[in-house]
Design an enzyme around this catalytic site. Structure first.
Site, PDB file in Angstrom:
ATOM      1  N   SER A  72       0.849  -1.189   0.000  1.00 16.01           N
ATOM      2  CA  SER A  72       0.000   0.000   0.000  1.00 16.01           C
ATOM      3  C   SER A  72       0.885   1.240   0.000  1.00 16.01           C
ATOM      4  O   SER A  72       2.060   1.163  -0.351  1.00 16.01           O
ATOM      5  CB  SER A  72      -0.936  -0.033   1.218  1.00 16.01           C
ATOM      6  OG  SER A  72      -1.942   0.944   1.110  1.00 16.01           O
ATOM      7  N   ASN A  73       0.347   2.369   0.374  1.00 19.97           N
ATOM      8  CA  ASN A  73       1.126   3.610   0.442  1.00 19.97           C
ATOM      9  C   ASN A  73       0.531   4.489   1.537  1.00 19.97           C
ATOM     10  O   ASN A  73      -0.497   4.147   2.128  1.00 19.97           O
ATOM     11  CB  ASN A  73       1.120   4.312  -0.921  1.00 19.97           C
ATOM     12  CG  ASN A  73      -0.288   4.649  -1.361  1.00 19.97           C
ATOM     13  OD1 ASN A  73      -0.953   5.493  -0.775  1.00 19.97           O
ATOM     14  ND2 ASN A  73      -0.773   3.941  -2.381  1.00 19.97           N
ATOM     15  N   GLY A  74       1.168   5.619   1.777  1.00 22.02           N
ATOM     16  CA  GLY A  74       0.811   6.448   2.932  1.00 22.02           C
ATOM     17  C   GLY A  74      -0.272   7.475   2.695  1.00 22.02           C
ATOM     18  O   GLY A  74      -0.410   8.420   3.479  1.00 22.02           O
ATOM     19  N   SER A  75      -1.092   7.304   1.659  1.00 24.95           N
ATOM     20  CA  SER A  75      -2.156   8.283   1.421  1.00 24.95           C
ATOM     21  C   SER A  75      -3.152   8.289   2.583  1.00 24.95           C
ATOM     22  O   SER A  75      -3.627   7.238   3.010  1.00 24.95           O
ATOM     23  CB  SER A  75      -2.891   7.927   0.119  1.00 24.95           C
ATOM     24  OG  SER A  75      -4.095   8.651   0.031  1.00 24.95           O
ATOM     25  N   ALA A  97      -4.638   7.263  -4.349  1.00 27.65           N
ATOM     26  CA  ALA A  97      -3.276   6.796  -4.608  1.00 27.65           C
ATOM     27  C   ALA A  97      -3.376   5.291  -4.841  1.00 27.65           C
ATOM     28  O   ALA A  97      -3.189   4.483  -3.927  1.00 27.65           O
ATOM     29  CB  ALA A  97      -2.374   7.116  -3.423  1.00 27.65           C
TER      30      ALA A  97
END
Ligand code: CTP
Length: 209
Positions: free
Chosen positions: A21-24, A88
């Site tokens: 995943s990512n930090g959005s 994102a």
């Protein structure tokens, strides 16, 4: 006016407990949903996993993966007047998703990744006349050049160039500074300002009353 917005990250699972995943944080997408609902518009918000309250008057559709986000967007895209893709979305997912939790191996392991669907590009390719389509470009370098390339490649009307190399503003923060680029060559810079003010700025330009 019917508005479709994607927000937050997606998660691409490799087993039941682990994911890419990512930090959005989803803050910008939710701020746009709140601003659009505040204008009395119908708002469908397709949201990845975030820890935010759904703004009053917004219909939320919760999803986890890019594939689920695409499926939810497909249900609402044809009838929307304005599509704003803020999410994102993970660009890759593990080829294999294990049913059981993976056990650790002794040495290094490698993970085979396959591309996810580009939701914005795929939907924009099916656009009908009169729809307004807005993307975001999260960039760490050559921000406006990369954003303008995405604007044309994805056949958008507008793109919001977002410099995510800055720590204090942008991704995950409460404030942001953006540059809005238009298909016709327009360029308008805004901020630093709260994400609520950034949302109002974007709507004012892409869908003037
Ligand atoms: N987007 C999307 N589906 C994807 C990837 C991106 O809908 N699978 C949308 C994002 O919501 C955003 C825009 O496309 O509005 C640009 O996303 P960004 O992550 O900046 O760029 P990518 O197209 O993923 O390209 P790259 O990762 O190479 O910069």
């Amino acid at each position: 006016m019917r508005c479709l917005i994607t927000a937050g990250p997606t998660r691409e699972h490799l087993d039941p407990v682990r994911f890419l995943s990512n930090g959005s944080s989803g803050k910008t997408g939710y701020a746009l949903a709140a601003a659009a609902a505040g204008r009395g518009w119908h708002v469908d918000l397709v949201s990845g996993p975030v820890a935010l309250q759904v703004p009053v008057g917004v219909t939320v559709h919760r999803v986890i993966s890019a594939a689920e986000m695409f499926a939810a967007c497909q249900l609402h895209f044809a009838s929307c007047d304005l599509f704003i893709a803020v999410a994102a979305v993970a660009d890759y997912r593990p080829r294999e998703v294990a049913k059981e939790k993976k056990k650790k191996a002794g040495g290094p392991v490698s993970l085979e990744l396959v591309p996810t669907v580009d939701i914005l590009k795929t939907l924009a390719a099916t656009r009908r006349g009169g729809q307004i389509i807005v993307g975001f470009a999260a960039e760490t370098n050559e921000v406006e050049t990369n954003a303008r390339r995405k604007l044309h490649e994805k056949r958008l009307d507008w793109i919001v160039a977002n410099d995510v190399s800055r720590v204090e503003i942008g991704m995950n923060a409460d404030d942001n500074a953006v540059v809005l680029l238009g298909r016709d060559g327009a360029r308008v810079a805004f901020g630093p300002a709260s994400k609520a003010d950034v949302a109002e700025f974007i709507l004012r330009h892409v869908a003037p009353a």
